[in-house]
Design an enzyme around this catalytic site. Structure first.
Site, PDB file in Angstrom:
ATOM      1  N   ASP A  73       0.732  -1.532   0.293  1.00  0.00           N
ATOM      2  CA  ASP A  73       0.190   0.361  -0.177  1.00  0.00           C
ATOM      3  C   ASP A  73       0.922   1.220   0.144  1.00  0.00           C
ATOM      4  OD1 ASP A  73      -2.484  -1.111  -0.182  1.00  0.00           O
ATOM      5  OD2 ASP A  73      -2.159  -1.918   2.324  1.00  0.00           O
ATOM      6  N   ASP A  79      -4.940  13.441  21.898  1.00  0.00           N
ATOM      7  CA  ASP A  79      -3.863  12.778  21.031  1.00  0.00           C
ATOM      8  C   ASP A  79      -3.271  13.229  19.557  1.00  0.00           C
ATOM      9  OD1 ASP A  79      -2.809  11.208  23.275  1.00  0.00           O
ATOM     10  OD2 ASP A  79      -2.712   9.700  21.848  1.00  0.00           O
TER      11      ASP A  79
HETATM   12  N1  LIG Z   1      -2.317   2.474  14.244  1.00  0.00           N
HETATM   13  C1  LIG Z   1      -2.046   3.063  12.733  1.00  0.00           C
HETATM   14  O1  LIG Z   1      -3.352   1.429  12.240  1.00  0.00           O
HETATM   15  C2  LIG Z   1      -1.775   3.770  11.666  1.00  0.00           C
HETATM   16  C3  LIG Z   1      -0.374   4.479  12.235  1.00  0.00           C
HETATM   17  C4  LIG Z   1       0.510   5.256  11.471  1.00  0.00           C
HETATM   18  C5  LIG Z   1       0.631   4.986  10.263  1.00  0.00           C
HETATM   19  N2  LIG Z   1      -0.961   3.945   9.355  1.00  0.00           N
HETATM   20  C6  LIG Z   1      -1.603   4.007   7.800  1.00  0.00           C
HETATM   21  O2  LIG Z   1      -0.336   3.732   6.809  1.00  0.00           O
HETATM   22  C7  LIG Z   1      -0.201   4.950   5.838  1.00  0.00           C
HETATM   23  C8  LIG Z   1       0.244   4.661   5.305  1.00  0.00           C
HETATM   24  O3  LIG Z   1       0.752   3.640   4.864  1.00  0.00           O
HETATM   25  P1  LIG Z   1       2.338   2.652   4.450  1.00  0.00           P
HETATM   26  O4  LIG Z   1       1.325   1.386   3.704  1.00  0.00           O
HETATM   27  O5  LIG Z   1       2.695   3.405   3.239  1.00  0.00           O
HETATM   28  O6  LIG Z   1       2.565   2.977   5.697  1.00  0.00           O
HETATM   29  P2  LIG Z   1       2.726   1.563   6.505  1.00  0.00           P
HETATM   30  O7  LIG Z   1       3.813   0.323   6.376  1.00  0.00           O
HETATM   31  O8  LIG Z   1       3.484   1.632   8.433  1.00  0.00           O
HETATM   32  O9  LIG Z   1       1.656   0.845   6.977  1.00  0.00           O
HETATM   33  C9  LIG Z   1       0.764   0.436   8.150  1.00  0.00           C
HETATM   34  C10 LIG Z   1      -0.147  -0.066   7.683  1.00  0.00           C
HETATM   35  O10 LIG Z   1      -1.140   0.507   6.814  1.00  0.00           O
HETATM   36  C11 LIG Z   1      -1.731  -0.390   5.810  1.00  0.00           C
HETATM   37  N3  LIG Z   1      -2.594   0.408   4.854  1.00  0.00           N
HETATM   38  C12 LIG Z   1      -2.439   1.813   3.976  1.00  0.00           C
HETATM   39  N4  LIG Z   1      -2.877   1.887   3.667  1.00  0.00           N
HETATM   40  C13 LIG Z   1      -4.157   0.981   3.629  1.00  0.00           C
HETATM   41  C14 LIG Z   1      -5.594   1.542   3.252  1.00  0.00           C
HETATM   42  N5  LIG Z   1      -5.968   2.174   2.097  1.00  0.00           N
HETATM   43  N6  LIG Z   1      -6.813   0.486   3.810  1.00  0.00           N
HETATM   44  C15 LIG Z   1      -5.623  -0.478   4.573  1.00  0.00           C
HETATM   45  N7  LIG Z   1      -4.504  -0.607   5.097  1.00  0.00           N
HETATM   46  C16 LIG Z   1      -4.112   0.486   4.423  1.00  0.00           C
HETATM   47  C17 LIG Z   1      -0.465  -1.286   5.002  1.00  0.00           C
HETATM   48  O11 LIG Z   1      -0.666  -2.048   4.538  1.00  0.00           O
HETATM   49  C18 LIG Z   1       0.413  -1.191   6.808  1.00  0.00           C
HETATM   50  O12 LIG Z   1       0.207  -2.576   6.902  1.00  0.00           O
HETATM   51  C19 LIG Z   1      -1.139   6.094   6.236  1.00  0.00           C
HETATM   52  O13 LIG Z   1      -1.943   6.385   5.574  1.00  0.00           O
HETATM   53  C20 LIG Z   1      -1.965   6.010   7.600  1.00  0.00           C
HETATM   54  O14 LIG Z   1      -2.670   5.570   7.656  1.00  0.00           O
HETATM   55  C21 LIG Z   1      -1.460   3.316   9.969  1.00  0.00           C
HETATM   56  N1  LIG Z   2      10.215   3.732  -4.848  1.00  0.00           N
HETATM   57  C1  LIG Z   2       9.399   4.037  -4.037  1.00  0.00           C
HETATM   58  N2  LIG Z   2       9.954   5.191  -3.568  1.00  0.00           N
HETATM   59  C2  LIG Z   2      10.528   6.147  -2.035  1.00  0.00           C
HETATM   60  N3  LIG Z   2       9.814   5.192  -1.576  1.00  0.00           N
HETATM   61  C3  LIG Z   2       8.998   3.374  -2.062  1.00  0.00           C
HETATM   62  C4  LIG Z   2       8.879   2.882  -2.917  1.00  0.00           C
HETATM   63  N4  LIG Z   2       8.017   2.320  -3.037  1.00  0.00           N
HETATM   64  C5  LIG Z   2       7.976   2.078  -1.698  1.00  0.00           C
HETATM   65  N5  LIG Z   2       8.537   3.151  -0.729  1.00  0.00           N
HETATM   66  C6  LIG Z   2       7.985   3.221   0.972  1.00  0.00           C
HETATM   67  O1  LIG Z   2       8.524   2.489   1.850  1.00  0.00           O
HETATM   68  C7  LIG Z   2       7.513   1.542   2.518  1.00  0.00           C
HETATM   69  C8  LIG Z   2       7.166   0.512   2.255  1.00  0.00           C
HETATM   70  O2  LIG Z   2       6.688   0.124   1.195  1.00  0.00           O
HETATM   71  P1  LIG Z   2       4.948  -1.081   1.656  1.00  0.00           P
HETATM   72  O3  LIG Z   2       4.433  -0.414   2.050  1.00  0.00           O
HETATM   73  O4  LIG Z   2       4.660  -1.237  -0.567  1.00  0.00           O
HETATM   74  O5  LIG Z   2       5.863  -1.936   1.319  1.00  0.00           O
HETATM   75  P2  LIG Z   2       4.815  -3.402   2.625  1.00  0.00           P
HETATM   76  O6  LIG Z   2       4.809  -2.455   4.192  1.00  0.00           O
HETATM   77  O7  LIG Z   2       5.732  -4.810   2.817  1.00  0.00           O
HETATM   78  O8  LIG Z   2       3.025  -3.398   2.258  1.00  0.00           O
HETATM   79  P3  LIG Z   2       1.972  -2.938   2.709  1.00  0.00           P
HETATM   80  O9  LIG Z   2       2.564  -1.798   3.096  1.00  0.00           O
HETATM   81  O10 LIG Z   2       1.059  -3.679   1.821  1.00  0.00           O
HETATM   82  O11 LIG Z   2       2.063  -3.364   4.066  1.00  0.00           O
HETATM   83  C9  LIG Z   2       6.636   3.352   2.564  1.00  0.00           C
HETATM   84  O12 LIG Z   2       6.767   3.433   3.645  1.00  0.00           O
HETATM   85  C10 LIG Z   2       7.152   3.275   1.046  1.00  0.00           C
HETATM   86  O13 LIG Z   2       6.180   4.793   1.066  1.00  0.00           O
END
Ligand SMILES: NC(=O)c1ccc[n+]([C@@H]2O[C@H](COP(=O)([O-])OP(=O)(O)OC[C@H]3O[C@@H](n4cnc5c(N)ncnc54)[C@H](O)[C@@H]3O)[C@@H](O)[C@H]2O)c1
Ligand SMILES: Nc1ncnc2c1ncn2[C@@H]1O[C@H](COP(=O)(O)OP(=O)(O)OP(=O)(O)O)[C@@H](O)[C@H]1O
Length: 281
Positions: free
Chosen positions: A64, A168
């Site tokens: 994501d 918070d």
């Molecule tokens: N406590 C929490 O749930 C928490 C805390 C911080 C950030 N986040 C979320 O993480 C997002 C960024 O995602 P990331 O993947 O770059 O960071 P990340 O890897 O820290 O992701 C957090 C989790 O949120 C999931 N996620 C992201 N967008 C989603 C969506 N639209 N629907 C369902 N699940 C989703 C990702 O797959 C991952 O498992 C932020 O936009 C925020 O919403 C969640």
């Molecule tokens: N091409 C890119 N350049 C810079 N940052 C990237 C790139 N691809 C991914 N990232 C950053 O790397 C982090 C991890 O990627 P991603 O969330 O896709 O992996 P994941 O945590 O394994 O998957 P998910 O979010 O589905 O659990 C994210 O914060 C994303 O924004």
């Protein structure tokens, strides 16, 4: 379709192999890669702005976070995004690696269904000046650091005061973001075809202060009242900015949208059941 842009999760060997295979299978297409992937493949390095301008479609290889990164890279451009899950949850990257090539063939043949996702426009105002202006697919998060005290967030909708959340933090989420942080803060799951903004306090001190679902065209303003140090604005979990007392965060629906290529036979509720482990029907 002339140009396909591939955006891959960094340091993911499988993504590098798949990107090379996409190029090999489609010799008539111009296939470009994001900077890190281009480096790994020894392909020409192209600036993000140019990638955004030239893309006719985007393949995301990652989770994501990678899809959010690709949507941000595209800026205001709405081109079909094929999200292939190489991440852990892959809520938005719902296409499996096994499906990648057939789905890509469908897109190239013009035979595909796009989910048009709403984005938010967000501005950070300090002393009347716009410090930051950005577009958001998931969420705008105002949150305190670990040791900071509870903060006061004066909140209004179209200039009408709602309340001052002693909390918070506050999350402003799109329907897409409703299944991310907003859900953890007690917010509702919103079907992505409903345009709205979900306003949720994080750990509010008042028990009746729950999430509010606001029509997408309303302007929501959150002003940080307390002189709390260690408070941050996080956009889509990707960029962070330090906040000061008096800062105002303003959100409203963006005129731009994000187009996610979807399997029309897989309903949103099927994804919920699978990804959130709600069980089979
Ligand atoms: N406590 C929490 O749930 C928490 C805390 C911080 C950030 N986040 C979320 O993480 C997002 C960024 O995602 P990331 O993947 O770059 O960071 P990340 O890897 O820290 O992701 C957090 C989790 O949120 C999931 N996620 C992201 N967008 C989603 C969506 N639209 N629907 C369902 N699940 C989703 C990702 O797959 C991952 O498992 C932020 O936009 C925020 O919403 C969640
Ligand atoms: N091409 C890119 N350049 C810079 N940052 C990237 C790139 N691809 C991914 N990232 C950053 O790397 C982090 C991890 O990627 P991603 O969330 O896709 O992996 P994941 O945590 O394994 O998957 P998910 O979010 O589905 O659990 C994210 O914060 C994303 O924004």
């Amino acid at each position: 379709m002339q140009t396909l842009v591939i955006v891959a999760k960094r340091d993911t060997p499988r993504a590098v192999v798949l990107a090379a295979e996409i190029q090999q299978r489609h010799p008539t297409l111009t296939v470009l890669a994001d900077r890190a992937l281009a480096h790994a493949l020894n392909w020409p390095r192209i600036e993000d702005r140019e990638l955004a301008a030239r893309a006719d479609a985007v393949v995301v290889l990652g989770g994501d976070g990678t899809l959010i990164y690709a949507a941000r890279l595209l800026g205001g451009r709405n081109v079909p995004i094929i999200g292939v899950n190489l991440g852990s949850l892959g809520f938005m990257t719902e296409i499996s690696v096994e499906e990648l090539f057939s789905r890509l063939d469908d897109v190239l043949a013009g035979n595909f269904h796009v989910d048009s996702r709403m984005k938010l426009s967000c501005r950070l105002l300090r002393g009347g000046k716009v410090l930051i202006e950005d577009e958001i697919l998931n969420d705008v998060v105002i949150n305190k650091g670990a040791l900071a005290r509870i903060a006061d967030h004066e909140t209004s909708i179209d200039g009408v005061p709602i309340t001052t959340y002693k909390a918070d933090g506050v999350i402003l989420a799109t329907p897409t973001g409703s299944t991310a942080y907003s859900l953890s803060a007690g917010g509702p799951i919103v079907h992505p075809s409903v345009d709205c903004t979900i306003l949720s306090p994080i750990c509010s001190h008042a028990l009746t202060q729950r999430s509010i679902v606001v029509p997408a065209d309303r302007t929501i303003r959150v002003t940080l009242k307390s002189e709390t140090a260690d408070t941050y604005l996080t956009l889509d979990g990707q960029t962070g900015h330090s906040l000061q007392g008096g800062d105002c965060i303003e959100v409203v629906r963006s005129p731009n949208r994000v187009g996610l290529v979807r399997n029309p036979h897989v309903a949103f509720f099927t994804i919920l059941r699978q990804k959130l482990h709600w069980g089979e029907r």
